[in-house]
Design a protein around this motif. Structure first.
Motif, PDB file in Angstrom:
ATOM      1  N   TRP A  21       0.826  -1.360   0.181  1.00  0.00           N
ATOM      2  CA  TRP A  21      -0.283   0.323   0.181  1.00  0.00           C
ATOM      3  C   TRP A  21       1.103   1.747   0.031  1.00  0.00           C
ATOM      4  CZ3 TRP A  21      -0.527   3.914   3.123  1.00  0.00           C
ATOM      5  CH2 TRP A  21       0.491   3.972   4.906  1.00  0.00           C
ATOM      6  N   LYS A  22       0.060   2.231  -0.532  1.00  0.00           N
ATOM      7  CA  LYS A  22       0.967   3.643  -0.831  1.00  0.00           C
ATOM      8  C   LYS A  22      -0.078   4.253  -1.167  1.00  0.00           C
ATOM      9  CE  LYS A  22       2.393   3.323  -5.398  1.00  0.00           C
ATOM     10  NZ  LYS A  22       3.034   3.335  -6.130  1.00  0.00           N
ATOM     11  N   ALA A  23       0.318   5.471  -0.928  1.00  0.00           N
ATOM     12  CA  ALA A  23      -0.557   6.571  -0.671  1.00  0.00           C
ATOM     13  C   ALA A  23      -0.584   7.171  -2.246  1.00  0.00           C
ATOM     14  CB  ALA A  23      -0.363   8.522   0.174  1.00  0.00           C
ATOM     15  N   GLY A  24      -1.942   7.615  -2.943  1.00  0.00           N
ATOM     16  CA  GLY A  24      -2.074   7.895  -3.729  1.00  0.00           C
ATOM     17  C   GLY A  24      -2.509   6.943  -5.060  1.00  0.00           C
ATOM     18  N   LEU A  53      -3.777  -0.143   5.057  1.00  0.00           N
ATOM     19  CA  LEU A  53      -2.701  -1.493   5.331  1.00  0.00           C
ATOM     20  C   LEU A  53      -4.084  -3.087   5.882  1.00  0.00           C
ATOM     21  CD1 LEU A  53      -0.152  -3.334   6.545  1.00  0.00           C
ATOM     22  CD2 LEU A  53      -0.894  -3.121   8.635  1.00  0.00           C
ATOM     23  N   GLU A  54      -5.081  -2.360   5.365  1.00  0.00           N
ATOM     24  CA  GLU A  54      -6.288  -3.345   5.796  1.00  0.00           C
ATOM     25  C   GLU A  54      -6.541  -3.613   4.157  1.00  0.00           C
ATOM     26  OE1 GLU A  54      -9.375  -5.576   7.486  1.00  0.00           O
ATOM     27  OE2 GLU A  54      -7.975  -4.328   8.389  1.00  0.00           O
ATOM     28  N   GLY A  55      -6.034  -2.602   3.260  1.00  0.00           N
ATOM     29  CA  GLY A  55      -6.554  -3.049   2.034  1.00  0.00           C
ATOM     30  C   GLY A  55      -5.065  -3.786   1.826  1.00  0.00           C
ATOM     31  N   GLU A  56      -4.202  -3.317   2.154  1.00  0.00           N
ATOM     32  CA  GLU A  56      -3.161  -4.357   0.896  1.00  0.00           C
ATOM     33  C   GLU A  56      -3.267  -5.676   1.777  1.00  0.00           C
ATOM     34  OE1 GLU A  56       1.281  -5.448   2.762  1.00  0.00           O
ATOM     35  OE2 GLU A  56       0.705  -3.325   1.990  1.00  0.00           O
ATOM     36  N   ILE A  57      -3.769  -6.533   2.883  1.00  0.00           N
ATOM     37  CA  ILE A  57      -4.497  -7.093   3.610  1.00  0.00           C
ATOM     38  C   ILE A  57      -5.510  -7.963   2.263  1.00  0.00           C
ATOM     39  CG2 ILE A  57      -4.764  -8.883   5.538  1.00  0.00           C
ATOM     40  CD1 ILE A  57      -3.769  -6.872   7.098  1.00  0.00           C
ATOM     41  N   ASN A  58      -6.721  -7.646   2.453  1.00  0.00           N
ATOM     42  CA  ASN A  58      -7.372  -8.388   1.774  1.00  0.00           C
ATOM     43  C   ASN A  58      -6.770  -8.365   0.078  1.00  0.00           C
ATOM     44  OD1 ASN A  58     -10.004  -8.174   1.804  1.00  0.00           O
ATOM     45  ND2 ASN A  58     -10.862  -6.763   1.036  1.00  0.00           N
ATOM     46  N   ASN A  59      -6.018  -7.982  -0.166  1.00  0.00           N
ATOM     47  CA  ASN A  59      -6.110  -7.994  -1.877  1.00  0.00           C
ATOM     48  C   ASN A  59      -4.610  -8.888  -1.639  1.00  0.00           C
ATOM     49  OD1 ASN A  59      -7.644  -5.578  -3.406  1.00  0.00           O
ATOM     50  ND2 ASN A  59      -6.747  -5.076  -1.371  1.00  0.00           N
ATOM     51  N   THR A  60      -3.819  -9.405  -0.993  1.00  0.00           N
ATOM     52  CA  THR A  60      -2.640 -10.174  -0.711  1.00  0.00           C
ATOM     53  C   THR A  60      -2.853 -11.289  -1.636  1.00  0.00           C
ATOM     54  OG1 THR A  60      -1.102  -8.545   0.147  1.00  0.00           O
ATOM     55  CG2 THR A  60      -0.689 -10.457  -0.044  1.00  0.00           C
ATOM     56  N   ILE A  61      -2.742 -11.947  -2.309  1.00  0.00           N
ATOM     57  CA  ILE A  61      -2.303 -13.540  -2.851  1.00  0.00           C
ATOM     58  C   ILE A  61      -1.079 -14.192  -2.348  1.00  0.00           C
ATOM     59  CG2 ILE A  61      -2.126 -14.852  -4.749  1.00  0.00           C
ATOM     60  CD1 ILE A  61      -3.257 -12.859  -6.594  1.00  0.00           C
ATOM     61  N   THR A  62      -1.086 -14.781  -1.590  1.00  0.00           N
ATOM     62  CA  THR A  62      -0.541 -15.115  -0.282  1.00  0.00           C
ATOM     63  C   THR A  62      -0.741 -17.167  -1.056  1.00  0.00           C
ATOM     64  OG1 THR A  62      -1.920 -16.433   1.190  1.00  0.00           O
ATOM     65  CG2 THR A  62      -0.635 -14.432   2.093  1.00  0.00           C
ATOM     66  N   LYS A  63       0.853 -17.859  -0.614  1.00  0.00           N
ATOM     67  CA  LYS A  63       0.694 -19.167  -1.234  1.00  0.00           C
ATOM     68  C   LYS A  63       0.097 -19.737  -0.931  1.00  0.00           C
ATOM     69  CE  LYS A  63       4.071 -23.047  -1.813  1.00  0.00           C
ATOM     70  NZ  LYS A  63       5.602 -22.941  -1.190  1.00  0.00           N
ATOM     71  N   GLU A  64      -0.093 -19.614   0.707  1.00  0.00           N
ATOM     72  CA  GLU A  64      -0.783 -20.304   1.224  1.00  0.00           C
ATOM     73  C   GLU A  64      -2.162 -20.291   0.324  1.00  0.00           C
ATOM     74  OE1 GLU A  64      -3.401 -20.772   5.410  1.00  0.00           O
ATOM     75  OE2 GLU A  64      -2.358 -19.033   5.389  1.00  0.00           O
ATOM     76  N   ASN A 115      -1.659  -3.941 -10.763  1.00  0.00           N
ATOM     77  CA  ASN A 115      -1.103  -2.554 -11.295  1.00  0.00           C
ATOM     78  C   ASN A 115      -0.074  -2.918 -10.749  1.00  0.00           C
ATOM     79  OD1 ASN A 115      -0.885  -0.187 -12.027  1.00  0.00           O
ATOM     80  ND2 ASN A 115      -0.423   0.886  -9.346  1.00  0.00           N
ATOM     81  N   PHE A 116       0.895  -2.473 -12.454  1.00  0.00           N
ATOM     82  CA  PHE A 116       2.285  -2.621 -12.317  1.00  0.00           C
ATOM     83  C   PHE A 116       3.033  -1.895 -13.721  1.00  0.00           C
ATOM     84  CE2 PHE A 116      -1.150  -5.017 -14.800  1.00  0.00           C
ATOM     85  CZ  PHE A 116      -0.595  -5.268 -15.720  1.00  0.00           C
ATOM     86  N   PRO A 117       4.232  -1.660 -14.122  1.00  0.00           N
ATOM     87  CA  PRO A 117       4.478  -0.668 -14.951  1.00  0.00           C
ATOM     88  C   PRO A 117       4.320  -1.818 -16.194  1.00  0.00           C
ATOM     89  CG  PRO A 117       6.623  -1.777 -13.896  1.00  0.00           C
ATOM     90  CD  PRO A 117       4.929  -2.313 -12.923  1.00  0.00           C
ATOM     91  N   THR A 118       3.982  -0.497 -17.038  1.00  0.00           N
ATOM     92  CA  THR A 118       3.137  -0.908 -18.467  1.00  0.00           C
ATOM     93  C   THR A 118       4.362  -0.563 -19.438  1.00  0.00           C
ATOM     94  OG1 THR A 118       2.131   0.967 -19.256  1.00  0.00           O
ATOM     95  CG2 THR A 118       1.473  -0.751 -18.532  1.00  0.00           C
ATOM     96  N   LYS A 119       5.441   0.169 -19.056  1.00  0.00           N
ATOM     97  CA  LYS A 119       6.054   0.737 -20.033  1.00  0.00           C
ATOM     98  C   LYS A 119       6.594  -0.673 -20.720  1.00  0.00           C
ATOM     99  CE  LYS A 119       9.600   4.558 -21.454  1.00  0.00           C
ATOM    100  NZ  LYS A 119      10.290   5.630 -20.512  1.00  0.00           N
ATOM    101  N   GLU A 120       7.600  -0.865 -21.839  1.00  0.00           N
ATOM    102  CA  GLU A 120       8.210  -1.796 -22.661  1.00  0.00           C
ATOM    103  C   GLU A 120       7.827  -3.423 -22.158  1.00  0.00           C
ATOM    104  OE1 GLU A 120      10.595  -1.099 -24.788  1.00  0.00           O
ATOM    105  OE2 GLU A 120      10.531   0.530 -24.364  1.00  0.00           O
TER     106      GLU A 120
END
Length: 341
Positions: free
Chosen positions: A15-18, A24-35, A76-81
């Motif tokens: 997570w990061k502003a903007g 952090l709550e959003g990060e936890i809810n959106n994380t794909i873990t190995k488990e 979200n990921f960098p799309t350039k190149e």
């Protein structure tokens, strides 16, 4: 497909502003873990021996892993190149319904397809939508403003039967809300790109006919993605068409609605109330006028997120598509690269 294993690169975002996730709550809810991934993999044993995967964070191993990956799973990921970085990439699955943050899709190669997680939000979004319309019917936005001002004022309301609800965007999010609200004897008018019929709507019109129904709206419910067609759809001119007694809900994208004009109208009692769940900058800056606008309730982009099992629901969609991918069949939830959704 060949006997060679298909490689999946799974990208999680801190997570990061903007950006999303914005806390952090959003990060936890959106994380794909190995488990979680392995748990879902057991439900689809037919694909287990045909794939390999790397679960990663942000840019840690992004380029090196994508160099030989066939599938990218993330938000979200960098799309350039990326065409050069990932020459073998054939499919990208986005863990959200919205893909406007990646548009335009000129960074994608012709052979690569894009899918989203449309449908995963439907149940929660439908309940949130029903709640928000009923809140507006019961003057809750005004009651909350009065509470802030320490004013105890009786604001009475009637049952919602007979009211007109204009729903702009009748896909999985808007459609789910329509199923709920239609049971309360309201008149629901849907607005979508092709004018296709929708269960629960008395009629459905296309975007270009929206001016015909705005003046009669008791509630305007916005649930459309950001596309070239929807940016600026509800501008000042169209806000001026609404009755002062109309309430507005936006769970789509901020770019669809003129927030600045909306704030002015709320301050002048030219719109009864509004509930906004989506913002171009999240978190909203502390200096934003939205915080102090009367008769407005702000919800922090939670209208369609389900606590605890969001990633599992996304993976259900992903693995169903993965089976199709391995069988060289057309995938579900395909994004039209030209339309943007």
């Amino acid at each position: 497909m060949t006997d060679k294993k298909i490689k999946i690169h799974i990208r999680n975002n801190h997570w990061k502003a903007g950006s999303l996730p914005c806390d952090l709550e959003g990060e936890i809810n959106n994380t794909i873990t190995k488990e979680i991934f392995e748990k879902k993999l057991k439900v689809f044993p037919e694909v287990k021996d045909k794939i390999e995967y790397l679960i990663d964070w942000d840019d840690d191993n992004f380029e090196s892993s994508l160099s030989n990956s066939n599938i990218l799973l993330g938000w979200n990921f960098p799309t350039k190149e990326i065409k050069n970085i990932a020459p073998n990439l054939k499919w990208i699955h986005v863990i959200s319904a919205g893909v406007n943050h990646l548009y335009p899709f000129d960074w994608m190669s012709e052979k690569c397809v894009l899918t989203n997680s449309s449908g995963v939000h439907a149940k929660k979004a439908g309940e949130f939508g029903l709640m928000s319309i009923l809140m507006l019917q019961s003057h809750i936005t005004k009651i909350v403003t009065n509470q802030k001002n320490k004013e105890f004022i009786s604001l009475l309301s009637k049952p919602i039967a007979g009211k007109k609800v204009i729903v702009v965007g009748t896909g999985s999010l808007g459609g789910s809300m329509i199923k709920h609200i239609a049971k309360l004897d309201v008149d629901v008018i849907g607005v979508n790109r092709k004018g296709r019929s929708v269960d629960g709507c008395s009629k459905v019109i296309t975007f270009d006919k929206i001016d015909e129904v705005l003046p009669v709206a008791d509630f305007l419910y916005l649930a459309v993605p950001q596309t070239n067609e929807t940016i600026g759809l509800i501008d000042k001119k169209r806000l001026d068409m609404l009755k002062p007694s109309c309430g507005i809900v936006n769970i789509g994208r901020e770019t669809v609605l003129d927030y600045k004009t909306l704030c002015e109208k709320l301050k002048n009692n030219e719109i009864a109330g509004a509930i906004l769940d989506v913002f171009s900058q999240e978190p909203i800056p502390k200096e934003s006028e939205l915080w102090d606008t009367p008769n407005l309730i702000i919800t922090p982009h939670v209208s369609s997120d389900s606590e605890g099992n969001y990633v599992e629901m996304v993976l259900d969609i992903f693995f169903e598509n993965l089976k199709l991918f391995l069988e060289n069949k057309e995938l579900n939830n395909l994004i039209d690269k030209k339309l943007g959704y």
